[in-house]
Scaffold this motif. Structure first.
Motif, PDB file in Angstrom:
ATOM      1  N   PRO A 146      42.687  49.857  77.674  1.00 49.56           N
ATOM      2  CA  PRO A 146      41.725  49.007  76.961  1.00 49.56           C
ATOM      3  C   PRO A 146      40.774  48.253  77.869  1.00 49.56           C
ATOM      4  O   PRO A 146      39.919  47.520  77.371  1.00 49.56           O
ATOM      5  CB  PRO A 146      42.639  48.036  76.201  1.00 49.56           C
ATOM      6  N   TRP A 147      40.913  48.401  79.180  1.00 50.87           N
ATOM      7  CA  TRP A 147      40.071  47.662  80.119  1.00 50.87           C
ATOM      8  C   TRP A 147      38.855  48.492  80.519  1.00 50.87           C
ATOM      9  O   TRP A 147      38.867  49.726  80.465  1.00 50.87           O
ATOM     10  CB  TRP A 147      40.880  47.288  81.358  1.00 50.87           C
ATOM     11  N   GLY A 180      47.601  41.683  84.041  1.00 54.79           N
ATOM     12  CA  GLY A 180      47.176  41.802  82.659  1.00 54.79           C
ATOM     13  C   GLY A 180      45.692  41.589  82.462  1.00 54.79           C
ATOM     14  O   GLY A 180      45.200  41.726  81.340  1.00 54.79           O
ATOM     15  N   THR A 181      44.961  41.253  83.526  1.00 53.52           N
ATOM     16  CA  THR A 181      43.524  41.082  83.434  1.00 53.52           C
ATOM     17  C   THR A 181      42.838  42.400  83.762  1.00 53.52           C
ATOM     18  O   THR A 181      43.472  43.397  84.088  1.00 53.52           O
ATOM     19  CB  THR A 181      43.061  39.981  84.386  1.00 53.52           C
ATOM     20  N   GLU A 182      41.506  42.392  83.691  1.00 52.82           N
ATOM     21  CA  GLU A 182      40.764  43.615  83.985  1.00 52.82           C
ATOM     22  C   GLU A 182      40.862  44.009  85.455  1.00 52.82           C
ATOM     23  O   GLU A 182      40.861  45.189  85.791  1.00 52.82           O
ATOM     24  CB  GLU A 182      39.300  43.431  83.591  1.00 52.82           C
ATOM     25  N   MET A 192      44.443  43.444  73.999  1.00 58.02           N
ATOM     26  CA  MET A 192      44.780  44.847  74.212  1.00 58.02           C
ATOM     27  C   MET A 192      44.288  45.752  73.088  1.00 58.02           C
ATOM     28  O   MET A 192      44.521  46.958  73.119  1.00 58.02           O
ATOM     29  CB  MET A 192      46.302  44.991  74.334  1.00 58.02           C
ATOM     30  N   SER A 193      43.629  45.188  72.089  1.00 59.93           N
ATOM     31  CA  SER A 193      43.145  45.973  70.959  1.00 59.93           C
ATOM     32  C   SER A 193      41.774  46.562  71.286  1.00 59.93           C
ATOM     33  O   SER A 193      40.944  45.907  71.927  1.00 59.93           O
ATOM     34  CB  SER A 193      43.049  45.107  69.703  1.00 59.93           C
ATOM     35  N   TYR A 194      41.551  47.788  70.819  1.00 58.44           N
ATOM     36  CA  TYR A 194      40.260  48.444  71.027  1.00 58.44           C
ATOM     37  C   TYR A 194      39.980  49.365  69.852  1.00 58.44           C
ATOM     38  O   TYR A 194      40.833  49.572  68.976  1.00 58.44           O
ATOM     39  CB  TYR A 194      40.245  49.220  72.349  1.00 58.44           C
ATOM     40  N   ALA A 195      38.784  49.921  69.833  1.00 56.80           N
ATOM     41  CA  ALA A 195      38.370  50.814  68.751  1.00 56.80           C
ATOM     42  C   ALA A 195      37.492  51.907  69.327  1.00 56.80           C
ATOM     43  O   ALA A 195      36.798  51.703  70.331  1.00 56.80           O
ATOM     44  CB  ALA A 195      37.625  50.055  67.655  1.00 56.80           C
TER      45      ALA A 195
END
Length: 512
Positions: free
Chosen positions: A461-462, A182-184, A292-295
């Motif tokens: 998202p990473w 779950g990490t980058e 996990m949120s991004y834009a």
């Protein structure tokens, strides 16, 4: 004037004359004897012999383990022995340490023998193969640190490569921090992931797409981020043309956690137990280290985009304020305002989509057929090809084509005398040629549903990662920036043409 100083006495350490060599003693007594062959062999650089034994065992596991099961089982057993050996070496006295290490080694050999027998029987290998692999494992017991460190490496490394640095310093066992899922560094926790190359061009007249030369993806947004705060932070770099928040991964994670909580509650009710009173009290919800949120942010000017994607900002990020909950000693939950770094990423290196939560009982051809149908309905046609078929039992190639009319044509070439694996893919990575195609495909696949179950689709998202080797473990001329490279268990490609590091990666010299 003072009298002159007296003359200095002769030095007491004057060299004495050496006596003449005796005629009765041979002249060769003072000459050192030549080292025996055993001592010369011991002068070999440390780690060379151990590295050869480790590489031989890893190569044998890869040759016999055509599928993920045996590799995963061997890696798990080695990791357990590695940790048990660390606990054994933490004993107080040397006698206790030696006894504990001997006990753990015997237990590990016994478990590995049973494991290889079971896994090789499934792969229809005889007992001779198990004896051969155990013989290759015995020399590795003296170099368990090397085996644990390189077990996840792919074979194919150059034999002339200097590996003596691996044993240059004896690190304490168990002290190296391993990245969590779950990490980058290790973003995916799914075991079966499809890597699909998509040949598809979107219709530019139907969908409005942000200009890629002025657009960036901002990752690690605070949970429930306020649009005004994010916009205020980004406008420090320059005015924004548009700002689109994407919460598909956060919603999918929340639904998964809710489903697990409901299942555990039902199990506790079936067992006759009731939830405790302490569980109903309000508890502090810690903020995740990476969300996990991004834009998708489109700047109005090129200068604003250049300011937001500077190397320092891509590395350290921009701070967006959020409220963090913590629990005090008296049991009360208190909140405080902290800064969370958000990372703008150039979309020219982000042309990959991710599908997660696929029904486990669906075969890969079914997933490809539905994706091709949705994409081909809004374009002249599309072609999807799975590059890592070797990670799925029974498939030599898998292609799905759709011309926009009729049915989707799925062509799968099965291995000779091989039973197809009944396990399906848990996730799929769709790799496009350009960001514009991936952005348009995300809008078309947002309503994707398989077997009555919604499947989320979005950009990873990473941040992209720098890779130093290809899928076979061969070192590249220079590091390459890749968006979402697959873990080792799934990076089993048909040929180097499908390796995302070689096909979609950007060399570090070309990264702006």
């Amino acid at each position: 004037p003072p009298p002159p100083p007296p003359p200095a006495p002769p030095p007491l350490t004057a060299p004495l004359p050496l006596p003449a060599p005796s005629a009765t003693l041979p002249q060769t007594v003072s000459q050192p004897a030549p080292p025996p062959p055993v001592a010369a062999a011991l002068e070999e650089p440390p780690g060379v012999g151990g590295m050869q034994a480790v590489q031989a065992f890893i190569q044998a596991v890869w040759n016999v383990g055509e599928f993920v099961e045996i590799e995963f089982a061997v890696a798990k057993a080695v990791d357990r022995y590695f940790r048990a050996l660390a606990n054994a070496r933490a004993k107080k006295t040397e006698e206790l340490q030696a006894a504990a290490e001997e006990k753990q080694e015997a237990l590990f050999v016994q478990k590995m023998g049973a494991l290889l027998t079971r896994e090789l029987r499934v792969l229809k290998h005889g007992p001779e193969m198990q004896e051969t692999m155990m013989e290759l494992l015995k020399p590795c017991l003296e170099h368990i640190e090397l085996l644990h460190r390189h077990l996840h490496d792919k074979p194919g490394l150059d034999e002339d490569m200097d590996e003596s640095h691996a044993d240059a310093s004896e690190a304490v066992l168990g002290t190296e921090a391993k990245g969590k899922q779950g990490t980058e560094l290790k973003p995916l926790h799914e075991r079966n992931v499809l890597d699909v190359v998509v040949e598809w061009r979107h219709s530019r007249d139907v969908i409005r797409i942000p200009a890629p030369e002025r657009t960036c993806i901002v990752s690690n947004l605070p949970v429930g981020a306020d649009e005004a705060k994010v916009r205020l932070t980004l406008e420090v770099c320059g005015p924004l043309e548009s700002l689109e928040f994407c919460y598909e991964w956060q919603e999918w994670s929340d639904l998964s956690k809710a489903a697990k909580a409901a299942t555990s509650a039902d199990d506790s009710l079936d067992a006759g137990s009731t939830p405790s009173a302490s569980s109903s009290k309000s508890a502090a919800v810690p903020s995740p280290k990476y969300t996990m949120s991004y834009a998708v942010a489109e700047f109005r000017t090129q200068d604003g985009f250049s300011n937001a994607t500077r190397p320092s900002i891509r590395l350290f990020g921009l701070l967006v304020m959020e409220l963090e909950e913590s629990k005090a000693k008296n049991g009360k939950v208190k909140t405080k305002s902290v800064g969370r770094p958000v990372f703008p990423q150039d979309v020219r290196y982000k042309h990959t989509l991710l599908l997660r939560g696929l029904p486990w009982h669906l075969q890969p051809p079914v997933v490809l057929e539905e994706v091709a149908r949705l994409l081909g309905s809004q374009a002249a046609g599309c072609r999807l090809e799975v590059g890592n078929c070797k990670a799925f039992r029974g498939y030599d190639s898998l292609i799905a084509e759709y011309s926009g009319v009729g049915d989707v044509q799925v062509v799968d070439t099965r291995s000779v005398n091989e039973v197809p694996d009944h396990k399906g893919a848990e996730a799929a990575v769709l790799r496009f040629q350009h960001f514009e195609d991936a952005y348009a495909a995300r809008l078309l696949l947002k309503d994707l549903s398989l077997a009555g179950q919604p499947v989320p689709c979005g950009f990873p998202p990473w941040r992209p990662l720098f890779c130093a080797t290809d899928w076979m473990g061969r070192f590249l001329p220079e590091d390459t920036l890749v968006d979402l490279p697959l873990p080792r268990a799934n990076a089993k490609y048909i040929s180097k043409h499908f390796d995302p590091v070689l096909r979609f990666g950007t060399p570090v010299s070309a990264v702006e």
